[in-house]
Design an enzyme around this catalytic site. Structure first.
Site, short mmCIF file in Angstrom:
data_model
loop_
_atom_site.label_atom_id
_atom_site.label_comp_id
_atom_site.label_asym_id
_atom_site.label_seq_id
_atom_site.Cartn_x
_atom_site.Cartn_y
_atom_site.Cartn_z
N HIS A 9 64.22 -12.07 -8.06
CA HIS A 9 64.95 -13.09 -8.82
C HIS A 9 65.14 -14.36 -7.99
O HIS A 9 65.14 -14.32 -6.75
CB HIS A 9 66.31 -12.55 -9.29
CG HIS A 9 67.24 -12.19 -8.15
ND1 HIS A 9 67.96 -13.13 -7.44
CD2 HIS A 9 67.56 -10.99 -7.62
CE1 HIS A 9 68.68 -12.53 -6.51
NE2 HIS A 9 68.45 -11.23 -6.59
N GLU A 84 69.51 -3.54 -8.74
CA GLU A 84 69.93 -3.70 -7.34
C GLU A 84 70.51 -2.41 -6.79
O GLU A 84 70.95 -1.52 -7.53
CB GLU A 84 70.98 -4.82 -7.26
CG GLU A 84 71.51 -5.13 -5.88
CD GLU A 84 70.43 -5.61 -4.92
OE1 GLU A 84 69.64 -4.75 -4.46
OE2 GLU A 84 70.38 -6.81 -4.62
#
Length: 232
Positions: A9, A84
């Site tokens: 990202h 994550e």
């Protein structure tokens, strides 16, 4: 065999604040991260994509959104295994503060022995296992649906991508901190029946990321937990 493009990202508000975000809510791309997402879509403009998968976290979905905007034929599929690391009680704390914790040294030197504290904390072993499983399963599914020459994209997070890259390189997990992937970088892997091939690693298309990172209280040779913040 298909080619997997692993995208980290773009720079997030947590990255620019020096905070370990994990799964905390309200973490979006910052202004630079938004620009990186648009630049990523332009860099990959001529690459035909058969499928798109993402971590469910907003910063990943925001990163891949400009790319998908020009490809109405693609439906984004979400996979929590690409999410994550669950940093437990470390979530939301400043990296400069965490660098003083005893566990920091374990994460740096022997990540296979590291489990993040608290009831929601995950071990890096479990992170690696579920990340690699997701990458290989999606790759096999893309091949079954679109053929061996397909290219597909997955948007994820720094430690997740490092774990997948380490597996592709045949590295023990304790070596994964030798890998660095910047925000909005592309790591390309092709799995074959013989071995994986690492075709690109942390490719951003520019060289500003090679400059020394901004001074922190952590030792300069330590890996940034969660991935490089993009701060220069």
């Amino acid at each position: 065999m298909p080619t997997m493009l692993l995208v980290r990202h773009g720079r997030s508000t947590a990255n620019s604040s020096g905070i370990l975000a994990g799964w905390m809510p309200g973490v979006d791309l910052d202004e630079q991260g938004g620009q990186q997402a648009k630049a990523l879509a332009e860099r990959l403009r001529d690459v035909p994509l058969a499928a798109a998968v993402s971590s469910p976290l907003d910063r990943c979905r925001q990163t891949i959104a400009p790319l998908l905007a020009g490809r109405p034929e693609l439906t984004l599929r979400l996979d929590e295994r690409l999410g994550e690391c669950r940093y437990g009680d470390w979530t939301g704390r400043p990296l400069a503060e965490l660098a003083k914790e005893p566990l920091w040294s374990t994460v740096q030197q022997q990540p296979s022995a590291a489990t993040f504290p608290g009831p929601e904390g995950e071990s890096l072993r479990d992170l690696s296992r579920r990340a690699v499983e997701a990458a290989r399963e999606w790759d096999a599914q893309v091949e079954a649906e679109h053929g061996a020459d397909a290219v597909w994209i997955a948007c994820s997070h720094g430690d997740v991508i490092k774990a997948i890259a380490a597996d592709a390189l045949g590295l023990h997990l304790d070596g994964f901190q030798r890998i660095s992937v910047e925000p909005a970088s592309v790591t390309a892997i092709r799995y074959t029946p013989v071995r994986p091939y690492l075709l690109r690693l942390g490719d951003t298309g520019e060289f500003a990321g090679l400059l020394p990172r901004r001074e922190t209280s952590a030792p300069a040779d330590d890996a940034v937990i969660g991935g490089d913040t993009g701060q220069r």
